[in-house]
Design a protein around this motif. Structure first.
Motif, mmCIF file in Angstrom:
data_model
loop_
_atom_site.group_PDB
_atom_site.id
_atom_site.type_symbol
_atom_site.label_atom_id
_atom_site.label_comp_id
_atom_site.label_asym_id
_atom_site.label_seq_id
_atom_site.Cartn_x
_atom_site.Cartn_y
_atom_site.Cartn_z
ATOM 1 N N GLN A 35 -8.239 8.341 10.781
ATOM 2 C CA GLN A 35 -7.750 8.083 9.422
ATOM 3 C C GLN A 35 -8.929 8.230 8.475
ATOM 4 O OE1 GLN A 35 -6.395 3.846 10.490
ATOM 5 N NE2 GLN A 35 -7.165 3.508 8.430
ATOM 6 N N GLY A 36 -8.748 7.837 7.207
ATOM 7 C CA GLY A 36 -9.786 8.094 6.205
ATOM 8 C C GLY A 36 -11.114 7.431 6.509
ATOM 9 N N ARG A 37 -11.066 6.189 6.970
ATOM 10 C CA ARG A 37 -12.335 5.487 7.218
ATOM 11 C C ARG A 37 -13.080 6.073 8.405
ATOM 12 N NH1 ARG A 37 -9.273 -0.030 7.277
ATOM 13 N NH2 ARG A 37 -8.046 1.269 5.896
ATOM 14 N N LYS A 68 -2.299 9.329 2.665
ATOM 15 C CA LYS A 68 -1.919 9.359 1.255
ATOM 16 C C LYS A 68 -1.323 10.741 0.954
ATOM 17 C CE LYS A 68 -4.988 5.836 1.402
ATOM 18 N NZ LYS A 68 -5.719 5.477 2.629
ATOM 19 N N ASP A 102 -13.801 12.197 -2.328
ATOM 20 C CA ASP A 102 -12.813 11.450 -1.561
ATOM 21 C C ASP A 102 -11.468 11.925 -2.093
ATOM 22 O OD1 ASP A 102 -10.831 9.603 -0.892
ATOM 23 O OD2 ASP A 102 -12.258 7.974 -0.675
ATOM 24 N N THR A 131 0.834 -1.204 0.000
ATOM 25 C CA THR A 131 0.000 0.000 0.000
ATOM 26 C C THR A 131 0.870 1.257 0.000
ATOM 27 O OG1 THR A 131 -1.713 1.227 1.207
ATOM 28 C CG2 THR A 131 -0.154 -0.017 2.528
ATOM 29 N N ARG A 158 -2.122 -4.908 -7.515
ATOM 30 C CA ARG A 158 -1.617 -3.542 -7.359
ATOM 31 C C ARG A 158 -0.238 -3.531 -6.725
ATOM 32 N NH1 ARG A 158 -4.376 0.671 -3.196
ATOM 33 N NH2 ARG A 158 -3.103 -0.543 -1.764
ATOM 34 N N SER A 175 -7.980 10.866 3.712
ATOM 35 C CA SER A 175 -7.027 10.074 4.477
ATOM 36 C C SER A 175 -5.687 10.773 4.372
ATOM 37 C CB SER A 175 -6.927 8.653 3.906
ATOM 38 O OG SER A 175 -5.772 8.015 4.428
ATOM 39 N N CYS A 225 -8.322 11.596 -1.051
ATOM 40 C CA CYS A 225 -7.085 10.912 -0.615
ATOM 41 C C CYS A 225 -5.879 11.247 -1.488
ATOM 42 C CB CYS A 225 -7.256 9.403 -0.689
ATOM 43 S SG CYS A 225 -8.330 8.738 0.551
ATOM 44 N N ARG A 226 -6.091 11.232 -2.822
ATOM 45 C CA ARG A 226 -4.951 11.422 -3.734
ATOM 46 C C ARG A 226 -5.199 12.620 -4.652
ATOM 47 N NH1 ARG A 226 -6.057 6.002 -2.856
ATOM 48 N NH2 ARG A 226 -4.372 4.838 -1.835
ATOM 49 N N THR A 269 -14.201 9.747 -6.262
ATOM 50 C CA THR A 269 -12.962 9.300 -5.619
ATOM 51 C C THR A 269 -11.800 9.703 -6.513
ATOM 52 O OG1 THR A 269 -14.206 7.437 -4.743
ATOM 53 C CG2 THR A 269 -11.817 7.306 -4.596
ATOM 54 N N GLU A 312 -15.016 8.689 6.853
ATOM 55 C CA GLU A 312 -16.163 8.096 6.159
ATOM 56 C C GLU A 312 -17.276 7.771 7.147
ATOM 57 O OE1 GLU A 312 -14.029 5.923 2.364
ATOM 58 O OE2 GLU A 312 -14.201 4.755 4.201
ATOM 59 N N PHE A 344 -14.118 2.719 -3.054
ATOM 60 C CA PHE A 344 -13.018 2.016 -2.391
ATOM 61 C C PHE A 344 -13.674 1.081 -1.365
ATOM 62 C CE2 PHE A 344 -9.887 1.690 1.085
ATOM 63 C CZ PHE A 344 -8.927 0.995 0.385
ATOM 64 N N ASN A 354 -8.977 4.925 -6.891
ATOM 65 C CA ASN A 354 -8.094 3.849 -6.424
ATOM 66 C C ASN A 354 -8.546 2.471 -6.904
ATOM 67 O OD1 ASN A 354 -6.196 2.366 -5.018
ATOM 68 N ND2 ASN A 354 -7.192 2.603 -3.034
HETATM 69 N N1 F0G Z 1 -10.657 6.186 0.317
HETATM 70 C C1 F0G Z 1 -9.734 5.739 -0.561
HETATM 71 C C2 F0G Z 1 -9.858 6.086 -2.008
HETATM 72 C C3 F0G Z 1 -8.660 4.964 -0.105
HETATM 73 O O1 F0G Z 1 -7.747 4.539 -0.966
HETATM 74 C C4 F0G Z 1 -8.574 4.652 1.285
HETATM 75 C C5 F0G Z 1 -7.484 3.823 1.794
HETATM 76 C C6 F0G Z 1 -9.561 5.157 2.145
HETATM 77 C C7 F0G Z 1 -10.589 5.916 1.631
HETATM 78 C C8 F0G Z 1 -9.534 4.873 3.625
HETATM 79 O O2 F0G Z 1 -8.500 5.557 4.232
HETATM 80 O O3 F0G Z 1 -6.935 3.812 5.095
HETATM 81 O O4 F0G Z 1 -6.913 6.131 6.001
HETATM 82 O O5 F0G Z 1 -8.790 4.621 6.531
HETATM 83 N N2 F0G Z 1 -6.726 3.134 1.051
HETATM 84 C C9 F0G Z 1 -5.599 2.308 1.454
HETATM 85 C C10 F0G Z 1 -5.095 1.523 0.265
HETATM 86 C C11 F0G Z 1 -5.838 1.465 2.660
HETATM 87 O O6 F0G Z 1 -4.242 0.643 0.458
HETATM 88 O O7 F0G Z 1 -5.504 1.806 -0.853
HETATM 89 P P1 F0G Z 1 -7.738 4.995 5.537
#
Ligand code: F0G
Length: 446
Positions: A94-96, A253, A210, A45, A392, A250, A212-213, A177, A99, A119, A181
């Motif tokens: 963290q990200g979740r 990232k 979302d 990851t 991946r 999150s 994250c990236r 998103t 959410e 995701f 991802n």
């Molecule tokens: N949204 C997306 C698009 C993500 O890729 C992830 C996490 C999350 C939400 C949740 O965030 O991990 O901080 O709780 N993706 C990681 C991955 C785990 O390996 O793609 P998180």
């Protein structure tokens, strides 16, 4: 070209092949069960696994651990405001966590939530609140060979049709998103963001990004979308988010941090409700499950993430890994996304039948061959879904060097060379919740 040098060395080792085979057996052919010390190049990851800058470490030392009104939270809030354009910020662990806070407020029983592609944690949170998560990718997105500058886009026409079928009132939110991802890290165009904005207005839905990236996404916008070639990355990053009502983030990232996340919203009422829910699940709204020093690191990281030097090196490295794999004859998803190269396991191991998990088999072979750890995102991770059989290889930020990438390419090429002798896997045991099975199921060779 990298715009930094490394000043901390973390030892890694390549176990002898026999030991790797033993570890694989003990882990039930599930690489989530391997000890990290037994992995040589860890591409499981890009989440929380990156290298922080000296400026981030310096900020950590000055982290303010006050329960309420922490100075570090104020720094984070200011960074989110400046870099992402949102003033109302609720930190989460963290990200979740973000959410959980946001979708717990927006989604109810019988609702339908369209997303360019959910995701796995996003899908689970929508479902947990009684909603139906519906993926609406653009045509060709799941074709590893299809051309397209923005294969991560949301298909707004699919969402319109969905809204006619289910009663628009049942769509409380539309999610983009960015980058996508679950769809090979493909970017989303600003034009698609604008279309999604218009659609959310039509349906009276909350438009969530979302993010994250988001920084990596801006890089692709500048390279591929008309009118952005001469714009600063930081400006593009800001503009893409300017159309949304809310963000889930999150920090692991593009926050360039090892932990943390947040919800950001525009509406003051939603902000108040998000803070209340955060108190229940995350922590007081000026720390939200993060240490002050982690908020301080993320505040610096967000600013670094949108600089030219950082992003050119970051996305350039992922691209380089993709090019080298391609040149070595390893089938990959194209174009290459922002944070990872996705291998096409169906073509890499054509003799492994679909029911014998070609993706997971390839993951295990990469470890067996060279101690490289990737992750399966195909039929093992998404049971029953009609998806390409992808593996991946996600690159942690600012962590590996060219020699490591070279080792990954040699490893993948060596697996392909002996692919005729490779058979698939079968499941021995799996957890009750099928959608989370790839984290803990055990397998064995057929
Ligand atoms: N949204 C997306 C698009 C993500 O890729 C992830 C996490 C999350 C939400 C949740 O965030 O991990 O901080 O709780 N993706 C990681 C991955 C785990 O390996 O793609 P998180």
């Amino acid at each position: 070209m990298f715009s930094y040098k490394s000043s901390m060395a973390t030892p890694i080792r390549l176990l002898p092949r026999e030991q790797r085979e033993g570890r694989l057996r003990e882990a039930g052919y599930n690489v989530f069960d391997l000890g990290a010390d037994d992995v040589f190049v860890d591409l499981l990851t890009d989440s929380g696994t990156g290298t922080m800058s000296d400026a981030q470490w310096a900020a950590m030392v000055r982290g303010d651990e006050a329960y309420a009104g922490s100075r570090s939270f104020e720094r984070l809030r200011a960074a989110v405001s400046e870099v992402m354009g949102f003033d109302r910020v609720v930190p989460t662990h963290q990200g979740r966590g973000a959410e959980n806070v946001l979708y717990g407020l927006l989604v109810g029983e019988g609702d339908v939530v369209p997303n360019n592609t959910h995701f796995d944690t996003t899908r689970a949170h929508v479902a947990e609140n009684g909603g139906d998560p519906v993926d609406c990718p653009v045509e060709g997105a799941d074709d590893p060979d299809a051309e397209g500058a923005f294969k991560g886009n949301l298909d707004v026409e699919t969402v319109r049709t969905l809204a006619e079928d289910v009663d628009a009132e049942r769509i409380p939110a539309i999610v983009l998103t960015m980058t996508n991802n679950s769809m090979a890290g493909q970017p989303v165009s600003v034009a698609n963001v604008e279309e999604t904005r218009a659609l959310a207005n039509e349906l009276d839905a909350t438009f969530v990004i979302d993010a994250c990236r988001f920084a990596e996404n801006a890089h692709f916008v500048r390279r591929r979308e008309d009118g952005y070639a001469d714009r600063p990355l930081a400006e593009i990053a800001h503009e893409q988010l300017s159309h949304a009502d809310a963000l889930v983030m999150s920090g692991k990232k593009d926050g360039l941090a090892n932990v943390g996340g947040f919800v950001a919203v525009r509406d003051s009422d939603l902000f108040d409700r998000a803070k209340q829910r955060a108190i229940l699940y995350e922590g007081f709204p000026t720390y939200g499950g993060m240490a002050g020093r982690d908020m301080a690191a993320m505040a610096v990281g967000l600013r670094e993430a949108v600089t030219e030097e950082y992003l050119e090196a970051r996305v350039g490295q992922v691209e380089r890994l993709g090019e080298r794999l391609y040149e070595a004859g390893v089938p990959i998803y194209t174009p290459v996304g922002g944070h990872a190269v996705y291998l096409d396991a169906e073509r890499a191991l054509p003799d492994v039948p679909p029911k014998a998990f070609p993706g997971q088999t390839l993951v295990c072979e990469l470890y067996r061959e060279g101690g490289v750890r990737g992750v399966e995102l195909g039929s093992f991770a998404f049971p029953g879904a009609d998806r390409p059989e992808l593996v991946r290889l996600a690159l942690p930020r600012r962590t590996y060097h060219d020699e490591h990438l070279e080792h990954v390419v040699e490893t993948a090429a060596a697996v392909l060379e002996r692919r005729e002798g490779i058979d698939g896997l079968e499941i021995v045991s799996e957890p009750e919740n099928e959608s989370l099975r790839h984290f803990s199921a055990e397998l064995r060779p057929r």
